[in-house]
Design a protein around this motif. Sequence first.
Motif, PDB file in Angstrom:
ATOM      1  N   PRO A  28       0.812  -1.210   0.000  1.00 13.30           N
ATOM      2  CA  PRO A  28       0.000   0.000   0.000  1.00 13.30           C
ATOM      3  C   PRO A  28       0.847   1.262   0.000  1.00 13.30           C
ATOM      4  N   THR A  29       0.282   2.323  -0.539  1.00 15.86           N
ATOM      5  CA  THR A  29       0.983   3.595  -0.583  1.00 15.86           C
ATOM      6  C   THR A  29       0.036   4.719  -0.180  1.00 15.86           C
ATOM      7  N   HIS A  30       0.650   5.823   0.301  1.00 20.73           N
ATOM      8  CA  HIS A  30      -0.124   7.015   0.631  1.00 20.73           C
ATOM      9  C   HIS A  30      -0.392   7.868  -0.598  1.00 20.73           C
ATOM     10  N   ARG A  31       0.439   7.655  -1.646  1.00 17.40           N
ATOM     11  CA  ARG A  31       0.342   8.544  -2.808  1.00 17.40           C
ATOM     12  C   ARG A  31      -0.684   8.029  -3.790  1.00 17.40           C
ATOM     13  N   PRO A  32      -1.654   8.853  -4.167  1.00 18.22           N
ATOM     14  CA  PRO A  32      -2.666   8.377  -5.120  1.00 18.22           C
ATOM     15  C   PRO A  32      -2.058   8.147  -6.496  1.00 18.22           C
ATOM     16  N   PRO A  33      -2.453   7.082  -7.200  1.00 17.05           N
ATOM     17  CA  PRO A  33      -2.014   6.912  -8.586  1.00 17.05           C
ATOM     18  C   PRO A  33      -2.604   8.028  -9.442  1.00 17.05           C
ATOM     19  N   PRO A  34      -1.989   8.320 -10.596  1.00 18.25           N
ATOM     20  CA  PRO A  34      -2.418   9.474 -11.409  1.00 18.25           C
ATOM     21  C   PRO A  34      -3.908   9.458 -11.752  1.00 18.25           C
ATOM     22  N   ALA A  35      -4.462   8.259 -11.958  1.00 13.89           N
ATOM     23  CA  ALA A  35      -5.855   8.183 -12.396  1.00 13.89           C
ATOM     24  C   ALA A  35      -6.851   8.224 -11.232  1.00 13.89           C
ATOM     25  N   ALA A  36      -6.334   8.270 -10.012  1.00 14.52           N
ATOM     26  CA  ALA A  36      -7.235   8.190  -8.851  1.00 14.52           C
ATOM     27  C   ALA A  36      -8.160   9.404  -8.771  1.00 14.52           C
ATOM     28  N   LYS A  37      -9.415   9.127  -8.504  1.00 11.85           N
ATOM     29  CA  LYS A  37     -10.393  10.203  -8.342  1.00 11.85           C
ATOM     30  C   LYS A  37     -10.425  10.584  -6.861  1.00 11.85           C
ATOM     31  N   ALA A  38     -10.239  11.862  -6.610  1.00 12.29           N
ATOM     32  CA  ALA A  38     -10.195  12.307  -5.203  1.00 12.29           C
ATOM     33  C   ALA A  38     -11.595  12.310  -4.598  1.00 12.29           C
ATOM     34  N   GLN A  60     -11.083   7.452  11.957  1.00 17.99           N
ATOM     35  CA  GLN A  60     -10.824   7.800  10.562  1.00 17.99           C
ATOM     36  C   GLN A  60      -9.528   7.142  10.131  1.00 17.99           C
ATOM     37  N   LEU A  61      -9.511   6.586   8.936  1.00 16.30           N
ATOM     38  CA  LEU A  61      -8.326   5.875   8.461  1.00 16.30           C
ATOM     39  C   LEU A  61      -7.593   6.708   7.413  1.00 16.30           C
ATOM     40  N   PRO A  62      -6.274   6.578   7.355  1.00 11.33           N
ATOM     41  CA  PRO A  62      -5.518   7.292   6.318  1.00 11.33           C
ATOM     42  C   PRO A  62      -5.839   6.716   4.940  1.00 11.33           C
ATOM     43  N   ASP A  63      -5.825   7.577   3.928  1.00 14.73           N
ATOM     44  CA  ASP A  63      -6.078   7.113   2.552  1.00 14.73           C
ATOM     45  C   ASP A  63      -4.963   6.173   2.110  1.00 14.73           C
ATOM     46  N   ARG A  64      -5.360   5.078   1.478  1.00 16.03           N
ATOM     47  CA  ARG A  64      -4.385   4.078   1.028  1.00 16.03           C
ATOM     48  C   ARG A  64      -4.736   3.597  -0.372  1.00 16.03           C
ATOM     49  N   TRP A  65      -3.693   3.322  -1.170  1.00 10.29           N
ATOM     50  CA  TRP A  65      -3.879   2.746  -2.496  1.00 10.29           C
ATOM     51  C   TRP A  65      -3.052   1.473  -2.575  1.00 10.29           C
ATOM     52  N   PHE A  66      -3.597   0.454  -3.205  1.00  9.14           N
ATOM     53  CA  PHE A  66      -2.987  -0.880  -3.121  1.00  9.14           C
ATOM     54  C   PHE A  66      -2.556  -1.488  -4.452  1.00  9.14           C
ATOM     55  N   GLY A  67      -2.722  -0.765  -5.521  1.00 13.09           N
ATOM     56  CA  GLY A  67      -2.465  -1.373  -6.819  1.00 13.09           C
ATOM     57  C   GLY A  67      -3.673  -2.157  -7.281  1.00 13.09           C
ATOM     58  N   ASN A  68      -3.678  -2.599  -8.524  1.00 13.67           N
ATOM     59  CA  ASN A  68      -4.816  -3.317  -9.110  1.00 13.67           C
ATOM     60  C   ASN A  68      -6.112  -2.515  -9.024  1.00 13.67           C
ATOM     61  N   GLY A  69      -5.986  -1.194  -8.880  1.00 14.78           N
ATOM     62  CA  GLY A  69      -7.180  -0.346  -8.788  1.00 14.78           C
ATOM     63  C   GLY A  69      -7.800  -0.310  -7.402  1.00 14.78           C
ATOM     64  N   CYS A  70      -7.212  -1.042  -6.460  1.00 13.51           N
ATOM     65  CA  CYS A  70      -7.809  -1.130  -5.120  1.00 13.51           C
ATOM     66  C   CYS A  70      -7.368   0.030  -4.235  1.00 13.51           C
ATOM     67  N   SER A  71      -8.291   0.473  -3.404  1.00 13.05           N
ATOM     68  CA  SER A  71      -8.003   1.601  -2.532  1.00 13.05           C
ATOM     69  C   SER A  71      -8.948   1.603  -1.338  1.00 13.05           C
ATOM     70  N   ALA A  72      -8.546   2.338  -0.326  1.00  9.78           N
ATOM     71  CA  ALA A  72      -9.420   2.611   0.816  1.00  9.78           C
ATOM     72  C   ALA A  72      -9.221   4.074   1.156  1.00  9.78           C
ATOM     73  N   THR A  73     -10.072   4.924   0.576  1.00 16.20           N
ATOM     74  CA  THR A  73      -9.950   6.365   0.801  1.00 16.20           C
ATOM     75  C   THR A  73     -11.227   6.889   1.435  1.00 16.20           C
ATOM     76  N   GLY A  74     -11.077   7.954   2.198  1.00 15.48           N
ATOM     77  CA  GLY A  74     -12.247   8.520   2.890  1.00 15.48           C
ATOM     78  C   GLY A  74     -12.912   7.465   3.746  1.00 15.48           C
ATOM     79  N   ALA A  75     -12.108   6.587   4.329  1.00 13.88           N
ATOM     80  CA  ALA A  75     -12.660   5.418   5.014  1.00 13.88           C
ATOM     81  C   ALA A  75     -12.564   5.546   6.530  1.00 13.88           C
ATOM     82  N   VAL A  76     -13.417   4.796   7.192  1.00  9.56           N
ATOM     83  CA  VAL A  76     -13.407   4.743   8.655  1.00  9.56           C
ATOM     84  C   VAL A  76     -13.381   3.286   9.105  1.00  9.56           C
ATOM     85  N   GLN A  77     -12.939   3.110  10.327  1.00  9.36           N
ATOM     86  CA  GLN A  77     -13.109   1.836  11.017  1.00  9.36           C
ATOM     87  C   GLN A  77     -14.220   2.067  12.035  1.00  9.36           C
TER      88      GLN A  77
END
Length: 219
Positions: A28-38, A60-77
């Motif tokens: 996972p990364t903190h940096r959004p991929p170029p195509a990521a929609k905010a 509140q969880l930090p925004d994460r991107w995982f590759g393969n188009g997967c992400s968890a942004t604006g997310a909560v536990q």
Amino acid sequence: MRIRGAWLLLMVALAGCVGGPKGKPSRPTHRPPPAAKADDPRELKQCLVDLGKYGATYTQLPDRWFGNGCSATGAVQLNAIGIPVTNLGAMKCRTAERLSAWTNEAVQTAAMAWLDSRVVKIESFGTYNCRPRNGVAGAKLSEHGRANAVDIAAFQLANGRRITVEKGWNDSDPNVRNFLRAVHKAACRRFAVVIGPAGDAAHYNHLHFDMGGDGPYCR
Ligand SMILES: [Zn+2]
């Protein structure tokens, strides 16, 4: 401490997503991929306010991107929404808020009406999961891959009964069938997409709810 706790929860929540394209874990990364929609920050802010209305406690969880188009942004536990819901990991705020609304407004009413008992625990099959729809290789990314969906499998009642979607949907007891159809219908009024056992074979044992762009869809 708070941040570390959130990280720990996130890692637990995302433990199911370790399979990269060739079995390699996707880091996972903190940096959004170029195509990521905010995510819209105003919508997220409003959503957190709405979530509080149901007495939900969350991290509140930090925004994460995982590759393969997967992400968890604006997310909560979600920590609590009145009653325990098992297996909840990262969820986008609006999906978490709709789950809280459904649990507090609809589930208890339906349980009292059809089963004369309160629900004391809901069992889920989870939220975030980096996989294609219905686990079919090559299919479009599931909303689970965006932390935007939850699968509900069973309800535990105060009177000791346990109602599962798998057995209960076509139960010999009409009250069980009516209860499950009532909570399914109530979910359709609250989520963008709802798929249950009547929807397709892949959903024989759970109710899938998501807030993706394909809705409204209610089967
Ligand atoms: Zn699902």
